[in-house]
Write a protein that holds these residues in place. Sequence first.
Motif, mmCIF file in Angstrom:
data_model
loop_
_atom_site.group_PDB
_atom_site.id
_atom_site.type_symbol
_atom_site.label_atom_id
_atom_site.label_comp_id
_atom_site.label_asym_id
_atom_site.label_seq_id
_atom_site.Cartn_x
_atom_site.Cartn_y
_atom_site.Cartn_z
ATOM 1 N N SER A 45 -1.059 -7.728 5.654
ATOM 2 C CA SER A 45 -2.504 -6.981 5.885
ATOM 3 C C SER A 45 -2.729 -6.617 7.253
ATOM 4 C CB SER A 45 -3.597 -8.073 5.308
ATOM 5 O OG SER A 45 -3.528 -9.162 6.227
ATOM 6 N N GLU A 81 -2.418 -0.658 -0.573
ATOM 7 C CA GLU A 81 -3.622 -1.087 -1.075
ATOM 8 C C GLU A 81 -4.760 -1.260 -0.306
ATOM 9 O OE1 GLU A 81 -2.491 -4.548 -3.707
ATOM 10 O OE2 GLU A 81 -1.517 -3.441 -5.042
ATOM 11 N N GLY A 82 -6.102 -1.277 -0.863
ATOM 12 C CA GLY A 82 -7.112 -1.258 0.007
ATOM 13 C C GLY A 82 -7.561 0.043 0.632
ATOM 14 N N ASP A 83 -8.707 -0.123 1.430
ATOM 15 C CA ASP A 83 -9.130 1.034 2.144
ATOM 16 C C ASP A 83 -9.972 0.379 3.528
ATOM 17 O OD1 ASP A 83 -11.953 0.206 1.506
ATOM 18 O OD2 ASP A 83 -11.569 1.289 -0.392
ATOM 19 N N SER A 86 -13.075 -1.678 3.042
ATOM 20 C CA SER A 86 -12.740 -3.160 2.570
ATOM 21 C C SER A 86 -12.357 -4.110 3.848
ATOM 22 C CB SER A 86 -11.948 -3.296 1.386
ATOM 23 O OG SER A 86 -10.587 -2.906 2.020
ATOM 24 N N PHE A 89 -6.077 -3.144 4.812
ATOM 25 C CA PHE A 89 -4.860 -2.777 3.671
ATOM 26 C C PHE A 89 -3.925 -3.937 3.367
ATOM 27 C CE2 PHE A 89 -6.617 0.982 5.925
ATOM 28 C CZ PHE A 89 -6.943 1.805 4.878
#
Length: 100
Positions: A45, A81-83, A86, A89
């Motif tokens: 992440s 995934e994610g942005d 949030s 990623f």
Amino acid sequence: MVDSNDGRDFRRMDIDCEVVVRRITEDVIIHARATNLSATGLMFSCATALNLDEELEIRINPGQEGLTPPLHAMARVVRVEGDEASSGFAIGCVITEMVD
């Protein structure tokens, strides 16, 4: 090789350690957090979005020197995934080459 319910060839091992990622095309260093590792892949992440198929250099130094050897590898991004709104990623990579 493992025959698992999710169709993976190798089991994932949950980890929680710092990973240093170098974006090859931009020669930029990103500090990230590794979340799992398998024989052929890595998930980490970070706050930075990466591109699919982007080539990376990965370095993990897993703690006490001499106890566990560091991981130094080349990898290719296969999932993002994610942005930014949030908590960042989740980046999935396939390990393409182990480096000495």
